[in-house]
Structure formats: C-alpha cells, structure tokens
Enzyme design. Structure first.
Site, PDB file in Angstrom:
ATOM      1  N   ASP A  65      38.024  24.758  29.635  1.00 26.62           N
ATOM      2  CA  ASP A  65      37.545  24.615  31.009  1.00 26.62           C
ATOM      3  C   ASP A  65      36.017  24.655  31.057  1.00 26.62           C
ATOM      4  OD1 ASP A  65      37.684  27.256  30.189  1.00 26.62           O
ATOM      5  OD2 ASP A  65      38.381  28.031  32.111  1.00 26.62           O
ATOM      6  N   SER A 111      42.483  35.021  30.065  1.00 28.34           N
ATOM      7  CA  SER A 111      41.180  35.421  30.604  1.00 28.34           C
ATOM      8  C   SER A 111      41.027  36.936  30.670  1.00 28.34           C
ATOM      9  CB  SER A 111      40.991  34.837  32.014  1.00 28.34           C
ATOM     10  OG  SER A 111      41.948  35.385  32.902  1.00 28.34           O
TER      11      SER A 111
END
Length: 238
Positions: free
Chosen positions: A76, A107
């Site tokens: 990303d 994450s």
C-alpha cells in the site's frame, strides 16, 4: 471486513470512470478521515493523490504494469510512491463502503482505536447507476473542487479549531509544511500522517472534512491554490 449495502453497485458504476480516465489509477471504498464526526454525504465522491486502500479496484492493464515488481510487504505504501503512481489519482467516497473490524492483523493494530474503530460505514442504498459521475473526470473535478475551496472563508492564526467553532459556512486554513499540517490536523483530530510528501486523502495538497456537521474544512497546502487554478492564489491565506 464488513461492506456497505451499495458496495458492489458503487464499484460497478465507478469502473466506467476508471476505464474512461487514464489519470485514475484505482477506485477505493475507503476514506482515511471517514470517522463519524467528519463525514456527511453518502453520495459524495472525490479524487485523491493518496492511495486509500482497504477495498479497491484497478484495471487489468495497471495490474500488468505493476505486478512484475509488486512488493511482498507494505504494497500500500509502495503504491503511494510518486515514481509508482506517476501523477495518477484515485477515486474515494466521503463515507466508507468498507469497515475494518480487525484490530489485530498485519498492521499490528496501528491507529485502530483512534482512526479505524470510529469509521462510519455507509448504510444508505445509493443507486449509483442513476448518478452522474462525470464531475469526477480530470478536468471537471478540478473546476468542481477549486470552486469549493475558493468559496471557503480563509481562517488565520493559531487554535484554528477553536476559531472554527465561531464561524458559519466553509473555511479554509493554509499550512506551509508537514509540521504545520500535523499541528493543525491534531487540533481537529484527523489523520496527521504523510506518505512521500502527500497527506492522507489530499487532492492537490488539500485535505477536506466536515466539522461539527455544519461546515466544511479545507486544509490548503502552500501550492494548492496555484495547482487548483484559483484566482485568489496570490492572496495570502495566513
């Protein structure tokens, strides 16, 4: 991940814009500043220079371009690099069409409590097939967004969030660099993070969100008015 009732309809219609505008790299279902207190309109869509992620679509030709060099991790942020994006932009909604309820994941729960848990998931069945999305095409959106920014009242000085409480209508606040942006963003509670020189959700350096549901706030970068072609670009905003 939970999806909105109009999730598939949204992407089906947005695919037409993606196919017809080569300046769009992908369509996303996500708004990083999509927390309940910052959004209002389920039909509003925007262009952004920042890849939102979290439920997105790109063309096969773009995948063919990128897949040979696709990274194994942090793809990303890789897509947010200017040398990968190549001045292409992204379509994103004001109100998210996805909701990430997983606090524990790759994450490591980063930002979850502050930014992800309060996200508003759209609950309105928007009939996107009846919507005119031509305003999202490159030239049209530039004029559309520039007018919103130009019509907003300049707000000056420190403690801008407190001053915003006493104003009616939309306001714009100039920031001169990343440090100043982070200070202002902290006052309002929006995402402070930048990637490769671009704030999250920004278009031409402008970050937009609703404040107290009655007015729009535009955080305007040092070059934003020039990039938008706003006539008042030579007038200091702060």
């Amino acid at each position: 991940m939970e999806i909105a009732p109009d999730f598939f309809n949204y992407f089906e219609v947005a695919a037409t814009i993606l196919d017809n505008d080569k300046t769009i790299m992908a369509v996303s279902s996500w708004n990083d500043n999509g927390q309940h207190q910052f959004v209002r309109d389920p039909k509003a869509l925007f262009r952004s220079d920042f890849f939102p992620g979290l439920g997105w679509m790109l063309k096969k030709s773009t995948w063919v371009e990128l897949s040979p060099k696709w990274p194994k991790a942090y793809w990303d942020d890789w897509l947010r690099r200017k040398d990968i994006r190549k001045n292409r932009q992204f379509i994103r909604p004001e109100i998210c069409r996805t909701y990430n309820f997983g606090e524990h994941g790759s994450s490591m729960g980063q930002f979850f409590k502050q930014y992800l848990e309060p996200i508003k998931l759209n609950n309105v069945q928007v009939d996107w097939k009846e919507a005119d999305l031509s305003y999202l095409l490159e030239g049209n959106f530039l004029k559309y967004f520039a007018k919103m920014v130009a019509d907003a009242k300049p707000l000056h000085g420190a403690d801008v969030a407190l001053k915003g409480d006493n104003l009616d209508g939309d306001v714009r606040i100039k920031y001169n660099d990343q440090r100043e942006f982070e200070r202002i963003a902290h006052q309002f509670g929006i995402f402070k993070e930048w990637k490769d020189g671009i704030p999250r959700t920004a278009y031409k350096g402008v970050v937009f969100f609703w404040y107290q549901t009655s007015r729009r706030i535009f955080l305007v970068g040092p070059d934003s008015l020039r990039l938008l072609g706003v006539e008042k670009a030579q007038i200091p905003l702060a």
